[in-house]
Design a protein around this motif. Sequence first.
Motif, PDB file in Angstrom:
ATOM      1  N   ALA A 124       0.641  -1.252   0.086  1.00  0.00           N
ATOM      2  CA  ALA A 124      -0.099  -0.035  -0.027  1.00  0.00           C
ATOM      3  C   ALA A 124       0.761   1.251  -0.215  1.00  0.00           C
ATOM      4  O   ALA A 124       0.372   2.152  -0.631  1.00  0.00           O
ATOM      5  N   GLY A 125       1.942   0.992   0.594  1.00  0.00           N
ATOM      6  CA  GLY A 125       2.749   2.412   0.844  1.00  0.00           C
ATOM      7  C   GLY A 125       3.445   2.576  -0.843  1.00  0.00           C
ATOM      8  O   GLY A 125       3.493   3.689  -1.151  1.00  0.00           O
ATOM      9  N   LEU A 126       3.715   1.612  -1.437  1.00  0.00           N
ATOM     10  CA  LEU A 126       4.046   1.935  -2.722  1.00  0.00           C
ATOM     11  C   LEU A 126       3.216   2.596  -3.751  1.00  0.00           C
ATOM     12  O   LEU A 126       3.470   3.454  -4.294  1.00  0.00           O
ATOM     13  N   GLY A 127       1.669   2.476  -3.609  1.00  0.00           N
ATOM     14  CA  GLY A 127       0.787   2.934  -4.090  1.00  0.00           C
ATOM     15  C   GLY A 127       0.645   4.334  -3.934  1.00  0.00           C
ATOM     16  O   GLY A 127       0.630   5.327  -4.612  1.00  0.00           O
ATOM     17  N   ILE A 128       0.915   4.978  -2.470  1.00  0.00           N
ATOM     18  CA  ILE A 128       0.798   5.897  -2.045  1.00  0.00           C
ATOM     19  C   ILE A 128       2.236   7.001  -2.570  1.00  0.00           C
ATOM     20  O   ILE A 128       2.097   8.035  -3.079  1.00  0.00           O
ATOM     21  N   ASP A 334      -1.877   4.071   7.557  1.00  0.00           N
ATOM     22  CA  ASP A 334      -0.462   3.629   7.752  1.00  0.00           C
ATOM     23  C   ASP A 334       0.375   3.724   6.580  1.00  0.00           C
ATOM     24  O   ASP A 334       1.545   4.113   6.729  1.00  0.00           O
ATOM     25  N   ALA A 335      -0.107   3.410   5.510  1.00  0.00           N
ATOM     26  CA  ALA A 335       0.737   3.465   4.374  1.00  0.00           C
ATOM     27  C   ALA A 335       1.338   4.968   4.043  1.00  0.00           C
ATOM     28  O   ALA A 335       2.174   5.114   3.368  1.00  0.00           O
ATOM     29  N   ILE A 336       0.459   5.814   4.293  1.00  0.00           N
ATOM     30  CA  ILE A 336       0.719   7.311   4.063  1.00  0.00           C
ATOM     31  C   ILE A 336       1.965   7.382   4.711  1.00  0.00           C
ATOM     32  O   ILE A 336       2.851   8.101   4.366  1.00  0.00           O
TER      33      ILE A 336
END
Length: 409
Positions: A124-128, A334-336
């Motif tokens: 998810a962090g990669l997407g953000i 959290d991904a942000i």
Amino acid sequence: MSEKTATGQPVPAAPDKAAAPEPPAPTLLRDILSGSWMVSVLSIFVGLLAGAVLIAAADTNVQSTLGYFFSRPTDLLVSVWQTVSEAYLALFRGAVFDWEAQSFVRAVRPFTESLVASTPLILAGLGIALGFRSGLFNIGGQGQVILGAIFAGFIGYWLTLPLGLHMLLAIAAGIVGGAIWGGIAGALKARTGANEVIVTIMLNSIAGYLIAYLLKQEWFRQTGSANPQSRVVDESAALFPLLPEPFRLNAGFLVAVVATVLVWWLLERSTLGFEFRAVGENPHAARTAGISVGRVTLVAMMVAGALAGLAGAAQVLGTEQKLTMGIGGSLGFDAITVALLGRSRPVGTFLAGLLFGAFKAGGYTMQAQTGTPIDIILVVQSVIVLLIAAPPLVRAIFRLPAPVGKGAR
């Protein structure tokens, strides 16, 4: 001949009108992404220091020694050191290696649990991060994670397919679900200029209500349980384990590693990635260069959503094995923080995901063994993100020089 004034002095030359104008002040997003690695490391240090203060303040022994501090100040210092060191050692034992365990398996299991917790955070962090690099504040990771989990989970228990094919199809369904949810925000941004922050926040709420509705439908959850949860995904669709029991590490972590490499290649080596970065740096200049800003915006949001949807798929096919109301947890938000700590770079996001996964895994051990509230971990993470988002504040605290080209701010 140069002109002279009445006193005989030469007339000052007029300023050169052709001189290059001063560069515009950097935007907030560019300022956040321009922080050095030293700023990130110092932000983590300050976050842990703030956590230490709260751990000491919440301890009853520290509070009792504070009452007679002026008569025996060393008692307070010893008590603070013991309390904080025990808490952080328990955090380390629960996240990396437990040297007090009775067997080697139990000693190394905390590290694998950190990898399990970090897998959806990395994806998810990669997407953000990709959205940030494209100049988009994608706050909709939460909804995209939920949609990815819905699509992947439903395919995981609704279809009956051979081993391997079923897993790949379920993963692909999760990617499609997240891409659709991200694409909605991207299309609205590209066609109407709608603010992506507001749109993605609204889509988060819609996704939450959507899964609540679906888990009340018999045709969807396919179970007679009174609890709002679906049937367990078929074994043929589940992500295969990388280690035997009692380890929970599964192929989702390998997916996160592959995704990190692909996102790095996409952003740094591909034409599409160049367009993402060009639009993120200056959409007006990109449009002048012939890049379709609307198309890039749509594609960037779809790819970002696909990565977040992949995180949801890894969650439901890997660790949870079924759909529940809390399947998304707080992964999208959290991904942000993971993307910010990683400075929106794929490798940095991967490492930040590992760190926050370790915080999550070790926090439970810290609470169980020392009684330290796990909420303190959230405070540490929040302080880290606060400082990451304000590099000038970190530089002011540690008297670091401003980066070249940034001025003396």
